[in-house]
Every structure is written in C-alpha cells, then in structure tokens.
Design an enzyme around this catalytic site. Sequence first.
Site, PDB file in Angstrom:
ATOM      1  N   THR A 228       0.910  -1.198   0.075  1.00  0.00           N
ATOM      2  CA  THR A 228      -0.195  -0.052   0.256  1.00  0.00           C
ATOM      3  C   THR A 228       0.826   1.272  -0.067  1.00  0.00           C
ATOM      4  O   THR A 228       1.983   0.970   0.464  1.00  0.00           O
ATOM      5  CB  THR A 228      -0.926   0.164   1.339  1.00  0.00           C
ATOM      6  OG1 THR A 228       0.009   0.253   2.490  1.00  0.00           O
ATOM      7  CG2 THR A 228      -1.699  -1.234   1.495  1.00  0.00           C
ATOM      8  N   ASP A 229       0.370   2.307  -0.588  1.00  0.00           N
ATOM      9  CA  ASP A 229       0.874   3.369  -0.381  1.00  0.00           C
ATOM     10  C   ASP A 229       0.783   3.744   1.200  1.00  0.00           C
ATOM     11  O   ASP A 229       0.009   3.285   1.962  1.00  0.00           O
ATOM     12  CB  ASP A 229       0.195   4.774  -1.029  1.00  0.00           C
ATOM     13  CG  ASP A 229       1.233   5.744  -1.427  1.00  0.00           C
ATOM     14  OD1 ASP A 229       2.175   5.992  -0.472  1.00  0.00           O
ATOM     15  OD2 ASP A 229       0.861   7.011  -2.281  1.00  0.00           O
ATOM     16  N   TRP A 230       1.615   4.645   1.709  1.00  0.00           N
ATOM     17  CA  TRP A 230       1.890   4.959   3.118  1.00  0.00           C
ATOM     18  C   TRP A 230       0.423   5.400   3.837  1.00  0.00           C
ATOM     19  O   TRP A 230       0.013   6.576   3.316  1.00  0.00           O
ATOM     20  CB  TRP A 230       2.769   5.934   3.492  1.00  0.00           C
ATOM     21  CG  TRP A 230       4.258   5.049   4.075  1.00  0.00           C
ATOM     22  CD1 TRP A 230       4.912   5.373   5.175  1.00  0.00           C
ATOM     23  CD2 TRP A 230       4.771   3.962   3.226  1.00  0.00           C
ATOM     24  NE1 TRP A 230       5.943   4.124   5.082  1.00  0.00           N
ATOM     25  CE2 TRP A 230       5.882   3.513   3.890  1.00  0.00           C
ATOM     26  CE3 TRP A 230       4.459   3.420   1.955  1.00  0.00           C
ATOM     27  CZ2 TRP A 230       6.732   2.573   3.546  1.00  0.00           C
ATOM     28  CZ3 TRP A 230       5.319   2.209   1.522  1.00  0.00           C
ATOM     29  CH2 TRP A 230       6.455   2.103   2.088  1.00  0.00           C
ATOM     30  N   GLY A 231      -0.366   4.614   4.490  1.00  0.00           N
ATOM     31  CA  GLY A 231      -1.847   5.049   5.005  1.00  0.00           C
ATOM     32  C   GLY A 231      -2.849   4.741   4.010  1.00  0.00           C
ATOM     33  O   GLY A 231      -3.906   5.148   4.345  1.00  0.00           O
ATOM     34  N   GLY A 232      -2.485   3.794   3.118  1.00  0.00           N
ATOM     35  CA  GLY A 232      -3.405   4.017   1.857  1.00  0.00           C
ATOM     36  C   GLY A 232      -4.189   2.800   2.094  1.00  0.00           C
ATOM     37  O   GLY A 232      -5.035   2.215   1.102  1.00  0.00           O
TER      38      GLY A 232
END
Length: 806
Positions: A228-232
């Site tokens: 995932t993208d960070w916090g995604g």
Amino acid sequence: MKYKELIAKMTLEEKASLMSGKDFWQTQNIERLGINSIFLADGPHGIRKQAVGADKPGLNAGEPATCYPTAATVANSWNAELGEKVGEYLGEEAIAQKVNVLLGPGVNMKRNPLCGRNFEYFSEDPYLAGKMAASYIRGIQSYGVAACVKHFAANNQEERRMSIDTIVDERTLREIYLTAFEIAVKEGKTKSIMSSYNKLNGTYTNENLHLMQDILRGEWDYKGTVITDWGGSNDRIAGLLAGNELEMPTTAGETDQEIIQAIKRGEIKEDVLDECVDRLLDLIFTTEKAYQRPHVEFNVERHHRVSQKVAEESIVLLKNEGNILPLRFGKKVAVIGDFAKDARYQGAGSSIVNPTILDHTLDCFEESGIVSIGYEPGFERYGKKSQHKIDEACELAKKADVILLYLGLDEATEAEGLDRDSMKIPENQIQLLNAIYEVNQNIIAILSCGSAVEMPWIGKVKGLLHGYLGGQAGARAILRVLSGDVNPSGKLAETYPLRYEDTPSFRHFPGNEASVEYREGMYIGYRYYDTADVNVLFPFGFGLSYTTFVYSDLEVTKDGVTFIITNTGRIAGMEIAQLYVGCDSEDIFRPKKELKGFDKVFINAGESKKVKIPFDDKTFRYYNIKTNKWEIEEAEYSVLIGASSTDIRLVDRIHVEGTGAPLPYDKIKLPSYFAGKVTNVDEEEFEILLGRKVPVSTWDRTKPLGYNDIIAQCQYAKGWVARFTYRLVVFAHWYLRKVGKRSSANLIMMSIYHMPFRGIARLTGGVVNMPMLDGILMMVNGHFFKGLRHVWKERNKKVRFTKVKL
C-alpha cells in the site's frame, strides 16, 4: 508456494503480523524462524533513507545520496539504456545504505499539466513511460534489491488523492493508464508494486479485484508483492482478498487482529493469507541475498559525474533564434535569476534527496569557458515583487553581449500532495524578462521546472533551454550545453500547449468533490492535440540540436521498420527517431497516431546510420470492450517516422490482418470520441462510453461524516468542534502563505486538509487506533461529550493492552 514448509511452522498471529509494517519504514520480523525485517525507502531519483529512526513518520531529512535528475527529466533523453544506468547506480546506493526496496519509479500518466507530482512521472505517453520504467527496474534489480513501481493505478492528481474516485472507461484504463504498468511488470519484472490511494470506478485500488486480481495477477501473471501507499489501506480484509500483501506503515498490530478475527469467523480462508505471506517472504529473502556480498561504499564523485551525464542528455533546446547558441567564445555574459545562484534541481515531498554534492551555476563558470561579467538575482524566488532587484538586473544587462536568464518554478509550487494553480511562470519573473528586453534583446532563458508551463513571453527570448529538474549536477550540465561542450539531444516527453485552456482535461481537473471524470477518454497529450488539430507551443517529441539530421530510405516489413538518418551538420550529435502508427479505418475511434517505438542514435558529422525499430505486441492492438481482451483491427495502417509527433519525415503503409472481433462501439452515439474533439463531452455521451451511469460527484452533506470522508468536509459537519477545526486549518494555511512559509502551508494541505479520517489511525503508527477514531467521529458529528468519553475509554483500553503485552 515457495515457502510452504516455513509457513506451516508459523502461528496464525505470526502470519498476520507480517502483513503490516514493524514501524514506518521496516517490515515485521519473526526472530524464531529467521525472518528478518527489510527496509523500504523512497527513491525514484535518489535514496531517501531517513537519517532519524525508522519509527519516525513524516518527511524527515535522508542520509546523503546522489540526487539524479527526476523521471520527468530523464524521460526527455528517450534513452532506455541511460535509464538502466541510472537504475544500476540507484541499486548500488541502495545496497550501500542497506535498503531492500526502492519505492520507485513512478509511471502515472501526465493527464493534466497541473498535477503537482508530474516531475516524478515520465510522460504523457504510456509506451515511452513503460519502456523507461522497465529500464530503471532492470538496473535497480540487477543489484538484488527490489524496485517498487507506483502508484497503481489512475492516480493522476494530488488534490484529494486519498479519497477521490477516478471514473474512467475500461478501454482508456487499459490503453492509457495501465500500459506503462504492464510493461514494467512484463519487461521490467518488478518485484513489487505500490497501490495508489484513490478509488478506481468506485473501489479503492488496493481492494479492487478487477485491477489486482483479474488484470495484475491474472492477465499479467504477476507473482510479486503489492504494497500500500503509506496510510493507503482502507478495509484491510478487502485489501488482503485482493492480494495486497503489505500494509505500510505499522498500525501497531491493530489490523493484524482484524485479519485473525476474519479468519476465525470464516470471512477469509487462511489459504489466502498463506499465499500473501508466501509472496512477501519471497521479497524478503530475495532482497536479503543482496547483502551476502561484501559491503562496499559507493564512489560519491563517480556517481555525481553519472548524474551530470544523465542531465546533459536530458536537457531540451527549445528555441535557438539566429543560432545564438552555443555561446561564442569571448562573449560577455550577464547571469540573472535566483535559480542561477541556488539551483532548482528536484521536486518536493517524499522524493526529496539529501544530495552528496550540489553544483551551482555561479561556481561552475570557470571550467565552462563562458565569461561572466556578473550576477544579479533579478527576482524574489517565491514571487514577491521587487523593483529594486529588476533595476539592478537591468543595469547589469546593459553591459553584456548576452543574458543568461534563469527562470522557473519554485520548490513550493511543484510538490507532492497538491496540484499547481496554473501553468504560468510567476509574474515577478515575467516583469523581469520584460524589463531586460527593453535594454538588451539577446536573451537566453534557462528553465528550471519539472512540468509544462505557458510561455506567452517566448517571443522575447532568442534562446530557450529547458533543464527540467536536473539533479545535483544539473547546473554544470546546463553550462556544458550552453558552451557547446555538449550538443543537446533531449526531446520533450510531454506536449506544451499554448495555454492551459487548450488541454483536453481542462474542464474535468481535478474533478468535483467526490470524483474526477476522465471524459476525454484516451485523448490525452499529443493524442488529443494531433487528432483534434489543436495548435501547441511545443509538440510531443520536440527538441533542437546544434546539428541537422535528414531521414531517408524507409522500409516497412511485417516485423518492423528500417530507415537511414544522416547527420548533415558540422558536429556530432544524437537524434531520437520516433515510430508512430495510425489506423486508416474509421470503424473504431482512435487517436490520429500513437507512439509505438523509438531509438536514440549517435551520428558523427557527415555520417549515415541505418536504424531499425521492431514492431511488438503493442504496435497494432486496441482493447475491445465487447470481447474484454486485446484485439487487432484488420485495416491499412500508416507507419510514420518522425523527429517529433508533428515533424513526420517518412511515411509508408502496411496492411495488417485482424483478429475478427466485433466492432465495440455505435459510431452515432459517440460523436465526440470519433471526432477526437473531447473538451466538452456531455454526461450522456460519457455514460455511453462508460457503459453505466456516472456516480454523483458531490459530497453527501446529509450523512454523518465517516472514515473515508476528509477533514475538509468538516466545513459542514454537525459538531461545532469539527467546524472550528476546519476554520483553524484554513486560517493556518492562509497565514503561513501570507508570511512566506509556503512549504509549511503545503504540508497542511497534504497532511491535514485532504486527509481522510481513517488516515488519523493509519498514519500515526498506532498512536490513534480505529476505536479511538470512532470517538473522534462522534465528536465531529455533534456528540462531543459522548465522543470524548469514548476516545478516553478506548485510549485507556489500548494503554492497558500494551502494558499486558510488555
């Protein structure tokens, strides 16, 4: 599965723990089984391994690393071999810094010139972007570490990127927005992919079964890891079912428990988890092997020189009236512009590199042979007007034979997390140019920015050199081109429109509150301008040289094309030959022509070289929405060889046998798309293209705010504390811009204003968990004291649980 025996030894809790990070940058480890943490670092154009601890969130300074030219810059080289060389040096530096996964390259399309992260992406063309990305990946992974192609997929704006719903038809998705990823997977063989923040046609990308399973795992046979993208991460179970292995950063075990409970309830089979664990273990173990060799520090000076070589080959000469360039020996040169003193060499956001060395123009004149009679800044870097600076610059300009005027966009204008307001160069820089023109018309402008800009002022400069964002050695590279030590060979990887209003997505960027509609379909960049016959400032693939090239003797076979290029000038140079293909049939709408191959060749003065560009599986294909697969239309095809998308030098035709698929469209119902004039497609026609109704694009102000609503929506929340918070955020942003702290103001927009509420939990490393967030949402929705009690209760519960674990 490769690691079936090892996985059989794991407890359910251990398997679940591997599915999210250990901290902000590392994966989880299982010491008893010999499974170590691996380190992930930003690095599209240089390693950004945070110098502070890995548990620290935010955009903190990285350890020193070579800052190479950005992807938007290197794409202008059109040299895949050069891209692979950049990748190799990035891989070597990753090894030196003990980084396992390099988070790059980024291959999202330049749908609109205002996207704030365009400097980090290669092109408006998926074929060029894909080929350059594959070369980077091969180079990076030659050292045993992993590349991580991003952001998958249809992430083409920064505004509301964590919540926006991208509405795009299937054919456009396949042909434009997924092709570069396809090439990165199939040809680059990337070991990891980063899912994007946005929704795609109603579903978050990391939960999108069509995207992740049907296409990525199914059609492309991808065996690697999805991160995932960070916090995604939105719904962790839905993400796991889609095959999104690694959630970053850590959630302090919260989502591990969600996975465990879902398996115990029978919502997800443990076999699904095992497959995800197996793919992640492969990433861990294969990248660990890179560190079995003796550790060697990289040669800082050598890497700096490579960065310079890459910048030199990526610089684009856009105007050279009267052959004012290269600068003739003995000319007295005045250097004007703040970017000459403090070079603009990279973008802003997660890709910021702490350079090992940094060249500045004023320090490099002696070796360039250019005679500088002085320097004046001429303008304030961040837009403040100063008549005094203009006057001093004009006094210097009067004494010079030639002016080197350094213009561009500042660091706060092109940044991750927000899009640009316009395509204009700041007004104070234009005022300076106008004033200098009145006293000395021998002006050579040097542009420093990572994206397309409007140039209504271009008639007032005789020379125009675009350095883009050339990395830590970019300033020296520009001087070598100005002096003639290097013959410019870069060509634009994106079109420069005359004005922003000419762009096909002008009316639908960045979309309405909840969604963005790609009504222009496949007609982005030159595909639109060439088809709709719209004049542009500089076409796709354009770039001048200090020599001239003539094309001849085109031969077309079923396997590809060959032709001759002759250097008819007096000096050696490199030429980028471009293969375009256009279908002569009108039964299926297509752009007038599309890039299907390219080659960059070095040719000595007076020499001729034979160039061969092969056809491949993408040369004649189109995606058929009736058969749901790639097809070939039987037709006559124009084969065009050009020096740019509009400068076509050689033309021939070839008849291609088709696959016999049914025609996918009713021509009468899609007049805009068959004409290629898509700037004003109405909703009814777009829905016919989509094959479904367009979703409501505005926020529902009648519903309570939830996890996926953004902080900006607090403006209409029921709770007074939420509305007050919204006004506070808006005021803070206004005030910081007012006092000149634009980077801090940008950070507010990126990390607060457009942040979904779930980001409070997903990006705080477990400091705030989802039950606590429930309490925050109670307060936001008008139940202040009830919500406050809930937050306090859940916080105490979390503290007690943490103490028990310890």
